[in-house]
Design a protein around this motif. Structure first.
Motif, PDB file in Angstrom:
ATOM      1  N   ASN A   1     -40.096 -60.502 122.796  1.00 50.74           N
ATOM      2  CA  ASN A   1     -41.140 -61.411 122.320  1.00 50.74           C
ATOM      3  C   ASN A   1     -42.316 -61.396 123.295  1.00 50.74           C
ATOM      4  OD1 ASN A   1     -42.449 -64.272 122.305  1.00 50.74           O
ATOM      5  ND2 ASN A   1     -41.400 -64.131 120.334  1.00 50.74           N
ATOM      6  N   ARG A   2     -43.497 -61.003 122.808  1.00 57.22           N
ATOM      7  CA  ARG A   2     -44.658 -60.848 123.685  1.00 57.22           C
ATOM      8  C   ARG A   2     -45.065 -62.154 124.341  1.00 57.22           C
ATOM      9  NH1 ARG A   2     -50.344 -58.806 121.306  1.00 57.22           N
ATOM     10  NH2 ARG A   2     -50.655 -61.044 120.955  1.00 57.22           N
ATOM     11  N   ASN A   3     -45.054 -63.238 123.569  1.00 59.18           N
ATOM     12  CA  ASN A   3     -45.461 -64.521 124.141  1.00 59.18           C
ATOM     13  C   ASN A   3     -44.556 -64.941 125.292  1.00 59.18           C
ATOM     14  OD1 ASN A   3     -47.643 -64.906 122.433  1.00 59.18           O
ATOM     15  ND2 ASN A   3     -47.100 -67.025 122.017  1.00 59.18           N
ATOM     16  N   LEU A   4     -43.250 -64.689 125.150  1.00 60.82           N
ATOM     17  CA  LEU A   4     -42.320 -65.072 126.204  1.00 60.82           C
ATOM     18  C   LEU A   4     -42.575 -64.257 127.468  1.00 60.82           C
ATOM     19  CD1 LEU A   4     -39.920 -66.732 127.147  1.00 60.82           C
ATOM     20  CD2 LEU A   4     -38.406 -64.956 126.219  1.00 60.82           C
ATOM     21  N   VAL A   5     -42.824 -62.956 127.312  1.00 61.84           N
ATOM     22  CA  VAL A   5     -43.067 -62.096 128.473  1.00 61.84           C
ATOM     23  C   VAL A   5     -44.367 -62.492 129.175  1.00 61.84           C
ATOM     24  CG1 VAL A   5     -43.574 -59.743 129.232  1.00 61.84           C
ATOM     25  CG2 VAL A   5     -41.759 -60.153 127.559  1.00 61.84           C
ATOM     26  N   VAL A   6     -45.450 -62.578 128.411  1.00 65.22           N
ATOM     27  CA  VAL A   6     -46.750 -62.915 128.996  1.00 65.22           C
ATOM     28  C   VAL A   6     -46.724 -64.327 129.570  1.00 65.22           C
ATOM     29  CG1 VAL A   6     -49.210 -63.229 128.546  1.00 65.22           C
ATOM     30  CG2 VAL A   6     -47.990 -61.327 127.486  1.00 65.22           C
ATOM     31  N   GLY A   7     -46.154 -65.258 128.794  1.00 63.29           N
ATOM     32  CA  GLY A   7     -46.060 -66.635 129.272  1.00 63.29           C
ATOM     33  C   GLY A   7     -45.245 -66.742 130.548  1.00 63.29           C
ATOM     34  N   SER A   8     -44.157 -65.967 130.642  1.00 62.52           N
ATOM     35  CA  SER A   8     -43.316 -65.996 131.844  1.00 62.52           C
ATOM     36  C   SER A   8     -44.071 -65.479 133.056  1.00 62.52           C
ATOM     37  CB  SER A   8     -42.049 -65.162 131.625  1.00 62.52           C
ATOM     38  OG  SER A   8     -41.234 -65.732 130.623  1.00 62.52           O
ATOM     39  N   LEU A   9     -44.849 -64.422 132.872  1.00 56.24           N
ATOM     40  CA  LEU A   9     -45.647 -63.889 133.984  1.00 56.24           C
ATOM     41  C   LEU A   9     -46.683 -64.913 134.453  1.00 56.24           C
ATOM     42  CD1 LEU A   9     -46.236 -60.217 132.767  1.00 56.24           C
ATOM     43  CD2 LEU A   9     -44.701 -60.990 134.591  1.00 56.24           C
ATOM     44  N   LEU A  10     -47.314 -65.580 133.495  1.00 58.85           N
ATOM     45  CA  LEU A  10     -48.289 -66.607 133.852  1.00 58.85           C
ATOM     46  C   LEU A  10     -47.620 -67.796 134.541  1.00 58.85           C
ATOM     47  CD1 LEU A  10     -50.419 -66.518 130.584  1.00 58.85           C
ATOM     48  CD2 LEU A  10     -51.153 -65.745 132.842  1.00 58.85           C
ATOM     49  N   ILE A  11     -46.405 -68.121 134.097  1.00 54.26           N
ATOM     50  CA  ILE A  11     -45.680 -69.234 134.698  1.00 54.26           C
ATOM     51  C   ILE A  11     -45.253 -68.896 136.124  1.00 54.26           C
ATOM     52  CG2 ILE A  11     -43.452 -70.446 134.568  1.00 54.26           C
ATOM     53  CD1 ILE A  11     -43.979 -70.678 131.529  1.00 54.26           C
ATOM     54  N   VAL A  12     -45.009 -67.608 136.402  1.00 51.03           N
ATOM     55  CA  VAL A  12     -44.739 -67.189 137.784  1.00 51.03           C
ATOM     56  C   VAL A  12     -45.930 -67.564 138.670  1.00 51.03           C
ATOM     57  CG1 VAL A  12     -44.519 -65.195 139.320  1.00 51.03           C
ATOM     58  CG2 VAL A  12     -43.111 -65.343 137.274  1.00 51.03           C
ATOM     59  N   VAL A  13     -47.133 -67.292 138.185  1.00 46.27           N
ATOM     60  CA  VAL A  13     -48.343 -67.603 138.955  1.00 46.27           C
ATOM     61  C   VAL A  13     -48.496 -69.113 139.120  1.00 46.27           C
ATOM     62  CG1 VAL A  13     -50.854 -67.380 139.055  1.00 46.27           C
ATOM     63  CG2 VAL A  13     -49.470 -65.491 138.176  1.00 46.27           C
ATOM     64  N   VAL A  14     -48.237 -69.859 138.038  1.00 46.38           N
ATOM     65  CA  VAL A  14     -48.330 -71.320 138.112  1.00 46.38           C
ATOM     66  C   VAL A  14     -47.292 -71.867 139.099  1.00 46.38           C
ATOM     67  CG1 VAL A  14     -48.070 -73.473 136.818  1.00 46.38           C
ATOM     68  CG2 VAL A  14     -49.287 -71.542 135.793  1.00 46.38           C
ATOM     69  N   GLY A  15     -46.051 -71.332 139.019  1.00 47.52           N
ATOM     70  CA  GLY A  15     -45.016 -71.752 139.959  1.00 47.52           C
ATOM     71  C   GLY A  15     -45.394 -71.422 141.385  1.00 47.52           C
ATOM     72  N   TYR A  16     -45.984 -70.247 141.576  1.00 42.99           N
ATOM     73  CA  TYR A  16     -46.465 -69.851 142.900  1.00 42.99           C
ATOM     74  C   TYR A  16     -47.509 -70.840 143.417  1.00 42.99           C
ATOM     75  CZ  TYR A  16     -49.556 -67.379 146.161  1.00 42.99           C
ATOM     76  OH  TYR A  16     -50.357 -67.047 147.218  1.00 42.99           O
ATOM     77  N   GLY A  17     -48.482 -71.162 142.560  1.00 49.72           N
ATOM     78  CA  GLY A  17     -49.534 -72.092 142.961  1.00 49.72           C
ATOM     79  C   GLY A  17     -49.009 -73.486 143.225  1.00 49.72           C
ATOM     80  N   LEU A  18     -48.091 -73.957 142.363  1.00 52.58           N
ATOM     81  CA  LEU A  18     -47.545 -75.309 142.502  1.00 52.58           C
ATOM     82  C   LEU A  18     -46.766 -75.454 143.802  1.00 52.58           C
ATOM     83  CD1 LEU A  18     -46.860 -78.131 141.457  1.00 52.58           C
ATOM     84  CD2 LEU A  18     -45.017 -77.121 140.108  1.00 52.58           C
ATOM     85  N   PHE A  19     -45.806 -74.554 144.035  1.00 50.78           N
ATOM     86  CA  PHE A  19     -44.950 -74.696 145.206  1.00 50.78           C
ATOM     87  C   PHE A  19     -45.678 -74.336 146.498  1.00 50.78           C
ATOM     88  CE2 PHE A  19     -41.795 -74.721 141.864  1.00 50.78           C
ATOM     89  CZ  PHE A  19     -40.842 -75.606 142.342  1.00 50.78           C
TER      90      PHE A  19
ATOM     91  N   MET B   1     -36.469 -70.107 135.071  1.00 52.46           N
ATOM     92  CA  MET B   1     -36.124 -69.207 136.162  1.00 52.46           C
ATOM     93  C   MET B   1     -37.373 -68.575 136.757  1.00 52.46           C
ATOM     94  SD  MET B   1     -33.788 -65.735 136.252  1.00 52.46           S
ATOM     95  CE  MET B   1     -35.068 -64.786 135.423  1.00 52.46           C
ATOM     96  N   MET B   2     -38.305 -68.173 135.886  1.00 45.76           N
ATOM     97  CA  MET B   2     -39.530 -67.533 136.361  1.00 45.76           C
ATOM     98  C   MET B   2     -40.374 -68.507 137.176  1.00 45.76           C
ATOM     99  SD  MET B   2     -39.093 -64.496 135.426  1.00 45.76           S
ATOM    100  CE  MET B   2     -40.638 -63.615 135.620  1.00 45.76           C
ATOM    101  N   ARG B   3     -40.365 -69.780 136.795  1.00 47.08           N
ATOM    102  CA  ARG B   3     -41.097 -70.769 137.586  1.00 47.08           C
ATOM    103  C   ARG B   3     -40.488 -70.890 138.976  1.00 47.08           C
ATOM    104  NH1 ARG B   3     -40.168 -74.715 134.811  1.00 47.08           N
ATOM    105  NH2 ARG B   3     -42.001 -74.757 133.479  1.00 47.08           N
ATOM    106  N   GLN B   4     -39.141 -70.931 139.026  1.00 50.29           N
ATOM    107  CA  GLN B   4     -38.471 -71.036 140.322  1.00 50.29           C
ATOM    108  C   GLN B   4     -38.738 -69.807 141.180  1.00 50.29           C
ATOM    109  OE1 GLN B   4     -38.073 -74.268 139.808  1.00 50.29           O
ATOM    110  NE2 GLN B   4     -36.182 -74.216 140.959  1.00 50.29           N
ATOM    111  N   LEU B   5     -38.664 -68.618 140.548  1.00 51.82           N
ATOM    112  CA  LEU B   5     -38.930 -67.394 141.298  1.00 51.82           C
ATOM    113  C   LEU B   5     -40.383 -67.340 141.760  1.00 51.82           C
ATOM    114  CD1 LEU B   5     -36.918 -64.667 139.329  1.00 51.82           C
ATOM    115  CD2 LEU B   5     -36.421 -65.610 141.592  1.00 51.82           C
ATOM    116  N   GLY B   6     -41.297 -67.828 140.905  1.00 53.40           N
ATOM    117  CA  GLY B   6     -42.701 -67.895 141.309  1.00 53.40           C
ATOM    118  C   GLY B   6     -42.867 -68.768 142.540  1.00 53.40           C
TER     119      GLY B   6
END
Length: 526
Positions: free
Chosen positions: A269-287, A406-411
Motif C-alpha cells: 500500500n503506497r500510502n502506508l509506505v510513504v506515510g511511514s517514511l514521513l512518520i519516521v521524520v516526525v518521530g525523529y523531530g519529536l524525540f 514502530m516507524m515512529r519509535q524507530l524514527g
C-alpha cells in the motif's frame, strides 16, 4: 461485538488514550532523572543509560508483533495483560535498589508498553463507525503529542520535589484504573470469542528474526555513541546480526512461511509506505526536540528541571485547539496533504528558530518556539496518521497501525542516535576552533584571564590558585560555548531533515474526506 455508544464509548476512549499516554510518557520521563538515579544507585551516567535502552529495545520488538499477539490471545485479553505487566513492572522499577533490577523491570515495562500504542489505537478505531474513523485519529493524535511533552515536564517536577521512584509509581493507580475499566467496558470482538489456538501456526522463526534484528538495531542506535560505535566489538557484532537478521526476516515473512508474524504484504500500500517514511521524520523531530531542548535550557541557559518542564506546557496545550482547527479545515474540504505541509513547515520553523538562540535566551523565547512546535505536531499527526492507514482493508488495519507506531519509535531512536553523535562530533570541532583563537598575544584573552583571576582573589583565594582557577574557568567557558554551538547545529540538522523529506508529501495519495467524517474530526477536537 457491539459498537460502544454514548457514555460507554467515551469510557473506552479515555481508557485507550490514558494507556497510550502513560506508555509514551515512560519513554521520555526518565531522561531528566538519570543523574539522580545514577547518584542514588551509585553508578555512572553511562551505566544508568541502560534504563532507557532496556525499555526502548523491548518496546520496539513487541510493537510489530502486536497484530499477531492480538490474534493469538484475543485483543481484550492481550490488552489487559499488557496493562497489568506494565503496571506491575512500574511498581518494580520504583522498588529497585540496584541498577540491574531497575533495568530488568524496565525491560518488562517495555514489553507491556509495546502493546499499548497499537492496541489502544485499534480500540479507538472500533469505538467509532467507519465514517467517523478520523475522530479516532484526532483523539489518538492528542495522546501521541502530549505523551512525550508531558514526560520531561512531569519528570522534572518529580525530580525537584520527590524521590525518582515516583516517576514509576505514578503509573500504578492509572494502570489499575485502566484494567478495571477495560474489564467492564471493552467488549470482545466476535473472532475473539472463538479463538482456536491449536489451529494458529506460530511463526517462531519469524519472531526470533524480528526480535534479533529490531532488538540489535535499537541497541546499536541507543548505545552506539556511548560505546564509540564500531570501536566496540559488541556494536560490531550486533550490527552484523542486524544486517543478517532483518533481510532474512523480510524474505521469511514474504516467502518462507504461510503464517507470518508480521504481514509485510501490507507494505504494498503506497500510502502506508510513504506515510511511514514521513512518520519516521516526525518521530525523529519529536524525540530529538524532547531530548535537545531540555539539555539546551538546563546546560546552556541554566534552568532547573522544573522550569524546563513548565516551558513545555504552553506548546503542549496549544495542540488541543489546533486539533479543532485541523478538523474545521478538513470540514471545509482542505486537502489533508496541504495540512501536513503546513505542519511540516511549522516544525521546520521551530528547528531553525531554536538554531538562532544562545545562552541569553529567555523563557519567552523558548515558549514562542515550543508553541510553533506544538502547532506543527498537531497539523502533522492528525491527517498523516489517518492517511497512512486510510486506504488499507479492515483486515490490514492492525498490521498497518503496528507498522506506523514502530516507524515512529524507530524514527525517535534514529533521532536520539543522530543527535548524540552529531553533538559529540560538533562539540569537539567547535572546541578546537575556539581554542585555536586563544593566542597569548590576544589582548581580549589577557583581559578576560585578568578579570577571572581578580574575581577569585576577591573571594579570598591566593594568587597562585587564582591563576590556575582562572584557566579552569576559561576552559569551562570554552566547553560551554562549544556545546551551545553544537546544539544549534543539531537543531539546524533536524530542520534539514524536514526540508529534505518534504517532496515525499506529494507522493502521499490524497483520500478526500466526506463532510460527515470531516465534521466528526472537528467535533471530536473540541
Amino acid at each position: 461485538m457491539n459498537q460502544p455508544t454514548g457514555f460507554r464509548r467515551w469510557i473506552v476512549v479515555i481508557t485507550a488514550i490514558s494507556a497510550a499516554i502513560i506508555e509514551l510518557i515512560d519513554i521520555s520521563i526518565v531522561n531528566v532523572g538519570l543523574t539522580d538515579i545514577a547518584g542514588n544507585l551509585g553508578v555512572t551516567i553511562e551505566d544508568v543509560s541502560w534504563v532507557v535502552t532496556a525499555y526502548a529495545v523491548a518496546n520496539v520488538i513487541v510493537i510489530p508483533m502486536t497484530s499477531f499477539l492480538q490474534g493469538y490471545f484475543g485483543r481484550k485479553n492481550y490488552y489487559i495483560a499488557s496493562i497489568i505487566l506494565f503496571t506491575v513492572a512500574s511498581y518494580g522499577c520504583g522498588l529497585a535498589d540496584n541498577l540491574w533490577m531497575l533495568v530488568a523491570f524496565r525491560f518488562l515495562q517495555g514489553i507491556g508498553g509495546g502493546a499499548l500504542l497499537s492496541t489502544s489505537q485499534g480500540l479507538m478505531y472500533d469505538a467509532f463507525p467507519p465514517s467517523q474513523r478520523a475522530v479516532a485519529s484526532a483523539l489518538f493524535g492528542m495522546g501521541i503529542v502530549l505523551g512525550p511533552t508531558l514526560g520531561p515536564t512531569l519528570g522534572g517536577y518529580i525530580i525537584d520535589n520527590y524521590h525518582w521512584s515516583w516517576m514509576f509509581y505514578i503509573n500504578v493507580p492509572i494502570g489499575i484504573l485502566a484494567v478495571f475499566l477495560s474489564l467492564a467496558f471493552i467488549d470482545k470482538k466476535e473472532e475473539e470469542l472463538n479463538i482456536n489456538r491449536s489451529a494458529i501456526k506460530v511463526d517462531t522463526f519469524g519472531i526470533l528474526l524480528l526480535a534479533v534484528g529490531i532488538g540489535c538495531l535499537q541497541y546499536v542506535l541507543e548505545r552506539g555513541e556511548a560505546d564509540d560505535w564500531f570501536d566496540s566489538s559488541l556494536i560490531r557484532w550486533l550490527t552484523i546480526a542486524t544486517v543478517i537478521s532483518l533481510p532474512l526476516f523480510v524474505w521469511w515473512e514474504l516467502r518462507g512461511t504461510r503464517s507470518p508474524v508480521v504481514d509485510l504484504r501490507t507494505l504494498k500500500n503506497r500510502n502506508l509506505v510513504v506515510g511511514s517514511l514521513l512518520i519516521v521524520v516526525v518521530g525523529y523531530g519529536l524525540f530529538t526536540s524532547v531530548l535537545l531542548y531540555p539539555l539546551f535550557a538546563q546546560r546552556i541557559v541554566g534552568m532547573t528541571a522544573t522550569q524546563t518542564g513548565k516551558l513545555l506546557m504552553p506548546g503542549g496545550l496549544i495542540t488541543l485547539p489546533m486539533f479543532a482547527i485541523t478538523g474545521r479545515l478538513l470540514a471545509k474540504g482542505v486537502s489533508p496533504r496541504l495540512i501536513v505541509i503546513f505542519g511540516y513547515i511549522a516544525f521546520a520553523t521551530f528547528c531553525f528558530t531554536m538554531s538562532t538562540y544562545n545562552a541569553d535566551a529567555s523563557s519567552g523565547d523558548f515558549i514562542y518556539a515550543l508553541i510553533i512546535r506544538g502547532i506543527g505536531l498537531a497539523l502533522v499527526n492528525v491527517p498523516l496518521i489517518n492517511q497512512s492507514v486510510s486506504t488499507l482493508e479492515p483486515r490490514q488495519l492492525p498490521t498497518g497501525i503496528a507498522i506506523v507506531n514502530m516507524m515512529r519509535q524507530l524514527g525517535g531512536a534514529f533521532g536520539v542516535a543522530i543527535t548524540n553523535t552529531y553533538v559529540t562530533q560538533r562539540t569537539a570541532l567547535h572546541r578546537t576552533e575556539l581554542v585555536s583563537n586563544l593566542q597569548p598575544e590576544n589582548p581580549a584573552l589577557t583581559e578576560r584571564l585578568t578579570a577571572l583571576t581578580q574575581g577569585l582573589i576577591a573571594r579570598g583565594i591566593n594568587s597562585l590558585d587564582a591563576v590556575q582557577g582562572a584557566y579552569k574557568n576559561l576552559d569551562l567557558i570554552v566547553t560551554r560555548q562549544a556545546l551551545m554551538v553544537s546544539y544549534l547545529d543539531t537543531f539546524r540538522l533536524a530542520g534539514l531533515f524536514f526540508v529534505v523529506s518534504f517532496p515525499l508529501l506529494f507522493l502521499l495519495k490524497n483520500k478526500k474526506m466526506d463532510a460527515a467524517t470531516a465534521k466528526a474530526v472537528a467535533d471530536a477536537a473540541h
